[in-house]
Design an enzyme around this catalytic site. Structure first.
Site, PDB file in Angstrom:
ATOM      1  N   HIS A   1       3.201  -6.684   4.458  1.00 38.06           N
ATOM      2  CA  HIS A   1       1.802  -6.392   4.773  1.00 38.06           C
ATOM      3  C   HIS A   1       1.511  -6.734   6.221  1.00 38.06           C
ATOM      4  O   HIS A   1       2.278  -7.440   6.888  1.00 38.06           O
ATOM      5  CB  HIS A   1       0.851  -7.208   3.882  1.00 38.06           C
TER       6      HIS A   1
ATOM      7  N   HIS B   1       0.842  -1.203   0.000  1.00 34.44           N
ATOM      8  CA  HIS B   1       0.000   0.000   0.000  1.00 34.44           C
ATOM      9  C   HIS B   1       0.880   1.258   0.000  1.00 34.44           C
ATOM     10  O   HIS B   1       2.060   1.186  -0.341  1.00 34.44           O
ATOM     11  CB  HIS B   1      -0.993  -0.049   1.152  1.00 34.44           C
TER      12      HIS B   1
ATOM     13  N   GLU C   1      -1.739   0.313   8.131  1.00 34.07           N
ATOM     14  CA  GLU C   1      -0.870  -0.719   7.562  1.00 34.07           C
ATOM     15  C   GLU C   1       0.205  -0.092   6.674  1.00 34.07           C
ATOM     16  O   GLU C   1       1.354  -0.518   6.679  1.00 34.07           O
ATOM     17  CB  GLU C   1      -1.708  -1.705   6.745  1.00 34.07           C
TER      18      GLU C   1
ATOM     19  N   GLU D   1       2.412 -11.409   5.710  1.00 36.69           N
ATOM     20  CA  GLU D   1       1.400 -10.736   6.535  1.00 36.69           C
ATOM     21  C   GLU D   1       1.897 -10.894   7.970  1.00 36.69           C
ATOM     22  O   GLU D   1       1.821 -11.973   8.555  1.00 36.69           O
ATOM     23  CB  GLU D   1       0.031 -11.410   6.363  1.00 36.69           C
TER      24      GLU D   1
HETATM   25 ZN    ZN Z   1      -1.845  -5.317   2.797  1.00 38.18          ZN
END
Ligand code: ZN
Length: 330
Positions: free
Chosen positions: A211, A118, A155, A293
């Site tokens: 992430h 992102h 995030e 993640e």
């Molecule tokens: Zn993400």
């Protein structure tokens, strides 16, 4: 975040993983007992015991909504004192990264592309990031805003902070590091297809997309996402699937040891590994690449870790060790 929108459409079928994928693990339980912190060892043994990657697949539909932009500050100054204990015997992937003397020589000339998931600026460029891009197995939005903790730590800020820490650690080992974006440069994105192309153009020896998840509040743990071997449209991950799997296994093991974060309890069958073919950043990669993640931002226990600078440094340390292990090939 991961499972809402473009980069992370629901894809329960992808969680099934690749049979036999755990074959690369070596002599897992034969570790040097005295060389590891007890908690880390227990974590690793648990990790080794859970079997092949993939599992039943996760809900992949649980994501949190777009983050509020994030207000928590990130110092960018890696704290000290978070390195794991002494070097262990080379009984499982990643140990070599901790050996005195390092591998700066052999790693010089190696290129790693870090992709902070992102972008903090995405929230101000929703029209741009909503446009569709071709990911080989379909089309998805260019990018998403990502998730956030309930307290508003975005995030996109987490991934940038960890990227900076990881870059510093890898550069200390002699690795050449390139980021796909760095804060306001560019102001949004880049699109997921471009994120893959940056790694390709750099001829990266390894690429890692960072992430944190936005799953249900009761879910916790980390997982590494591996590219499925797909040949569809512009996607052909067959040449990188095996190497990416190797990278992912080493990364997961080192991350677990460094952070104590458990493998996800909601996806991957407890292995911390999930294989997918619906992510443009993986599908379009021609270099070994995985996603991580790091935890679930919507879970209070994980959020406490993700918002801790000390923990983020441990996370970066674990990632560095996993990547160095992969690059060293030992
Ligand atoms: Zn993400």
């Amino acid at each position: 975040m991961s499972y809402v929108g473009p980069e992370f459409d629901p894809s329960p079928s992808e969680g099934a993983g690749r049979p036999g994928g755990a074959g690369r693990r070596r002599r897992g339980p034969v570790v040097a007992l005295g060389a590891l912190a007890a908690a880390a060892l227990l974590g690793w043994l648990a990790y080794e015991a859970v079997g092949s990657p993939g599992g039943p697949g996760g809900p992949d539909g649980a994501g949190g909504g777009p983050g509020p932009g994030g207000t928590a500050a990130t110092s960018g100054k890696p704290p000290s004192g978070s390195s794991p204990a002494s070097p262990a015997s080379p009984s499982f992937p990643g140990d070599d990264a901790k050996q005195p003397g390092g591998a700066a020589g052999p790693l010089r000339g190696k290129v790693v592309v870090i992709d902070p998931g992102h972008n903090p600026g995405n929230v101000r460029h929703t029209a741009e990031i909503d446009r569709q891009v071709d990911i080989g197995t379909g089309h998805k939005e260019c990018d998403t805003t990502g998730t956030a903790t309930n307290a508003g730590y975005a995030e996109a800020r987490f991934t940038l902070d960890v990227a900076h820490r990881l870059r510093a650690l890898l550069e200390q080992r002699g690795v050449t590091v390139k980021l796909t974006h760095d804060g306001d440069s560019p102001a949004w994105g880049p699109c997921v297809d471009e994120r893959a192309r940056i790694g390709n153009a750099a001829h990266a020896d390894a690429a890692l997309s960072l992430h944190a998840d936005g799953a249900a509040a009761g879910d916790r743990g980390f997982h590494v996402i591996l590219p499925a071997a797909v040949r569809e449209g512009a996607a052909d991950t067959r040449p990188i699937a095996a190497a990416s799997h190797d990278l992912g296994v080493r990364l997961a093991g080192a991350f677990l040891r460094a952070t104590g974060e458990p493998p996800a309890d909601y996806v991957g069958g407890g292995t911390g590994l999930v294989t997918r073919k619906d992510l443009g950043g993986l599908n379009l990669s021609t270099v070994p690449k995985v996603f991580i993640e790091c935890g679930n931002m919507r879970n209070s226990t994980d959020a406490a870790r993700l918002t801790s600078a000390d923990w983020r440094q441990q996370a970066a340390q674990g990632m560095s060790e996993g990547i160095v292990s992969f690059l060293s090939g030992s």
